[in-house]
Design a protein around this motif. Structure first.
Motif, PDB file in Angstrom:
ATOM      1  N   MET A  20       0.866  -1.191   0.000  1.00 10.35           N
ATOM      2  CA  MET A  20       0.000   0.000   0.000  1.00 10.35           C
ATOM      3  C   MET A  20       0.899   1.237   0.000  1.00 10.35           C
ATOM      4  N   ASP A  21       1.221   1.740  -1.173  1.00 10.90           N
ATOM      5  CA  ASP A  21       2.228   2.803  -1.243  1.00 10.90           C
ATOM      6  C   ASP A  21       1.658   4.087  -1.853  1.00 10.90           C
ATOM      7  N   GLY A  22       2.248   5.212  -1.476  1.00  6.23           N
ATOM      8  CA  GLY A  22       1.921   6.490  -2.093  1.00  6.23           C
ATOM      9  C   GLY A  22       1.084   7.436  -1.241  1.00  6.23           C
ATOM     10  N   LEU A  62      -1.528  -7.258   3.843  1.00  5.57           N
ATOM     11  CA  LEU A  62      -1.331  -5.824   3.608  1.00  5.57           C
ATOM     12  C   LEU A  62      -0.024  -5.376   4.251  1.00  5.57           C
ATOM     13  N   TYR A  63       0.862  -4.829   3.419  1.00  4.11           N
ATOM     14  CA  TYR A  63       2.144  -4.310   3.934  1.00  4.11           C
ATOM     15  C   TYR A  63       1.852  -2.929   4.510  1.00  4.11           C
ATOM     16  N   ALA A  64       1.792  -2.874   5.828  1.00  7.53           N
ATOM     17  CA  ALA A  64       1.383  -1.631   6.480  1.00  7.53           C
ATOM     18  C   ALA A  64       2.557  -0.857   7.068  1.00  7.53           C
ATOM     19  N   PHE A  65       3.621  -1.583   7.448  1.00  5.48           N
ATOM     20  CA  PHE A  65       4.779  -0.918   8.060  1.00  5.48           C
ATOM     21  C   PHE A  65       5.982  -1.841   7.935  1.00  5.48           C
ATOM     22  N   SER A  66       7.006  -1.371   7.223  1.00  4.43           N
ATOM     23  CA  SER A  66       8.162  -2.236   6.976  1.00  4.43           C
ATOM     24  C   SER A  66       9.217  -2.055   8.070  1.00  4.43           C
ATOM     25  N   SER A  67      10.133  -2.994   8.136  1.00  9.78           N
ATOM     26  CA  SER A  67      11.261  -2.873   9.088  1.00  9.78           C
ATOM     27  C   SER A  67      11.992  -1.551   8.841  1.00  9.78           C
ATOM     28  N   GLU A  68      12.088  -1.183   7.557  1.00  8.05           N
ATOM     29  CA  GLU A  68      12.809   0.038   7.177  1.00  8.05           C
ATOM     30  C   GLU A  68      12.027   1.304   7.555  1.00  8.05           C
ATOM     31  N   ASN A  69      10.727   1.192   7.680  1.00  7.67           N
ATOM     32  CA  ASN A  69       9.919   2.372   8.003  1.00  7.67           C
ATOM     33  C   ASN A  69      10.193   2.919   9.414  1.00  7.67           C
ATOM     34  N   TRP A  70      10.847   2.109  10.272  1.00 11.30           N
ATOM     35  CA  TRP A  70      11.233   2.626  11.600  1.00 11.30           C
ATOM     36  C   TRP A  70      12.174   3.813  11.466  1.00 11.30           C
ATOM     37  N   ASP A  71      12.875   3.896  10.334  1.00 14.60           N
ATOM     38  CA  ASP A  71      13.850   4.982  10.142  1.00 14.60           C
ATOM     39  C   ASP A  71      13.219   6.284   9.651  1.00 14.60           C
ATOM     40  N   ARG A  72      11.927   6.320   9.515  1.00 12.82           N
ATOM     41  CA  ARG A  72      11.276   7.599   9.134  1.00 12.82           C
ATOM     42  C   ARG A  72      11.305   8.556  10.319  1.00 12.82           C
ATOM     43  N   PRO A  73      10.995   9.846  10.066  1.00  8.26           N
ATOM     44  CA  PRO A  73      10.980  10.797  11.193  1.00  8.26           C
ATOM     45  C   PRO A  73      10.072  10.283  12.322  1.00  8.26           C
ATOM     46  N   ILE A 186       0.048  -6.824  -5.531  1.00  7.35           N
ATOM     47  CA  ILE A 186      -0.322  -5.510  -6.067  1.00  7.35           C
ATOM     48  C   ILE A 186       0.556  -4.445  -5.410  1.00  7.35           C
ATOM     49  N   ARG A 187       1.110  -3.524  -6.207  1.00 13.22           N
ATOM     50  CA  ARG A 187       1.774  -2.365  -5.605  1.00 13.22           C
ATOM     51  C   ARG A 187       1.216  -1.095  -6.230  1.00 13.22           C
ATOM     52  N   THR A 188       0.838  -0.166  -5.390  1.00  8.83           N
ATOM     53  CA  THR A 188       0.317   1.110  -5.874  1.00  8.83           C
ATOM     54  C   THR A 188       1.435   2.148  -5.951  1.00  8.83           C
ATOM     55  N   TYR A 192       8.138   0.271  -8.932  1.00  8.95           N
ATOM     56  CA  TYR A 192       8.283  -1.100  -9.429  1.00  8.95           C
ATOM     57  C   TYR A 192       9.348  -1.842  -8.633  1.00  8.95           C
ATOM     58  N   ARG A 193       9.086  -2.032  -7.360  1.00  8.33           N
ATOM     59  CA  ARG A 193      10.040  -2.815  -6.567  1.00  8.33           C
ATOM     60  C   ARG A 193       9.298  -3.520  -5.433  1.00  8.33           C
ATOM     61  N   LEU A 194      10.004  -4.448  -4.801  1.00  2.40           N
ATOM     62  CA  LEU A 194       9.373  -5.243  -3.740  1.00  2.40           C
ATOM     63  C   LEU A 194       9.579  -4.627  -2.357  1.00  2.40           C
TER      64      LEU A 194
HETATM   65  C1  IPE Z   1       6.952  -0.143   1.364  1.00  2.00           C
HETATM   66  O1  IPE Z   1       6.777   1.180   1.011  1.00  2.00           O
HETATM   67  C2  IPE Z   1       6.431  -0.386   2.729  1.00  2.00           C
HETATM   68  C3  IPE Z   1       4.981  -0.245   2.921  1.00  2.00           C
HETATM   69  C4  IPE Z   1       4.110   0.027   2.000  1.00  2.00           C
HETATM   70  C5  IPE Z   1       4.534  -0.444   4.259  1.00  2.00           C
HETATM   71  P1  IPE Z   1       7.953   2.259   1.202  1.00  2.00           P
HETATM   72  O2  IPE Z   1       7.414   3.533   0.682  1.00  2.00           O
HETATM   73  O3  IPE Z   1       8.444   2.240   2.580  1.00  2.00           O
HETATM   74  O4  IPE Z   1       9.078   1.658   0.271  1.00  2.00           O
HETATM   75  P2  IPE Z   1      10.212   2.420  -0.570  1.00  2.00           P
HETATM   76  O5  IPE Z   1      10.966   3.267   0.388  1.00  2.00           O
HETATM   77  O6  IPE Z   1       9.531   3.216  -1.622  1.00  2.00           O
HETATM   78  O7  IPE Z   1      11.001   1.323  -1.168  1.00  2.00           O
END
Ligand code: IPE
Ligand code: IPE
Ligand code: MG
Length: 243
Positions: A20-22, A62-73, A186-188, A192-194
């Motif tokens: 769920m992106d964007g 549903l991808y709601a919060f990734s491991s990498e998202n912890w690094d956001r503000p 599905i990616r919104t 074009y990446r995983l």
């Molecule tokens: C992937 O989206 C994670 C979720 C949708 C929860 P991101 O926006 O974090 O991924 P990148 O930074 O564009 O790769």
């Protein structure tokens, strides 16, 4: 024919996974804060769950919060946590009413007690539901999943409980154990990446990308993805003639 009428109900995926992106870009375009985009994304979650349940799809991850998202503000991370608690609180009665089960995958131990409690309560309350299973990927990454499986297998192997690892054994140790692999991802938002989503599990998924940002995603957009899925010939390495 409408998009839903065009669907072959006997050839639907059993498991759909969604990045769920964007949300941030959606809000920025409207001169608003990123968090406002996340808020508006909740409605798209609701519609997608409803559409999947109506079509009797088994699993929706549903991808709601990734491991990498912890690094956001910090402010955004906190805002997302509050939104998660709020949405779970509000949606639990609807999940129960519609026989929808909630599950979570990811390193949820990283969440605060408040978030963990809300999440675990909803998972427990809906555990007997037999309709759609909604899987929230939270503090999730595909590499985390593979590593935790490897570590769990290594522990059992040390105790002499596992001798050899084949695909089946490995999959039993992934966070998605017991679930079918997604046939459609599905990616919104036109990316074009995983982004470290279900790396193992998506090995043979059909991939559908749309430019629509997540807050604008709805049932019709979901039907479009399913129509795309049904237009693909899934060969699994064989030739067309063998299918
Ligand atoms: C992937 O989206 C994670 C979720 C949708 C929860 P991101 O926006 O974090 O991924 P990148 O930074 O564009 O790769
Ligand atoms: C997806 O939207 C939601 C999460 C990753 C939590 P983004 O927040 O990644 O929005 P963009 O990609 O920056 O527009
Ligand atoms: Mg993004």
């Amino acid at each position: 024919m409408s998009l839903i009428e065009n669907l072959n109900k006997s050839n639907l995926p059993t498991h759909v996974a969604v990045i769920m992106d964007g949300n941030g870009r959606w809000a920025k375009k409207r001169g608003k804060m990123r968090l406002w985009g996340h808020r508006n994304g909740v409605e798209a979650v609701r519609s997608t769950i409803e559409a999947a349940a109506e079509l009797q799809i088994g699993y929706l991850t549903l991808y709601a919060f990734s491991s990498e998202n912890w690094d956001r503000p910090q402010e955004e991370v906190m805002g997302l946590m509050d939104l998660l608690v709020e949405a779970i609180e509000k949606e639990t009665p609807k999940l129960l009413k519609n026989n929808i089960r909630l599950q979570a995958i990811g390193d949820t131990e990283r969440f605060s007690e408040k978030v963990k409690n809300k999440l675990n309560n909803c998972i427990a309350e809906t555990s007997q539901c037999t309709g759609l299973t909604v899987v929230l990927a939270l503090s999730y990454s595909g590499q985390w999943d593979i590593l935790q499986a490897v570590n769990s297998i290594a522990r059992l192997s040390k105790q002499g409980e596992i001798e050899e690892v084949d695909r089946e054994v490995f999959e039993q140790h992934l966070s998605t154990a017991g679930m079918p692999s997604p046939e459609l991802m599905i990616r919104t938002s036109g990316e074009y990446r995983l982004s470290n989503f279900l790396l193992w599990q998506l090995a043979y998924a059909e991939l559908y990308f749309t430019d629509v940002n997540w807050p604008d995603f709805n049932k019709e957009e979901f039907y479009k993805a399913l129509n795309y899925y049904q237009s693909r010939e899934r060969r699994f390495g064989k030739t067309s003639e063998q299918i």
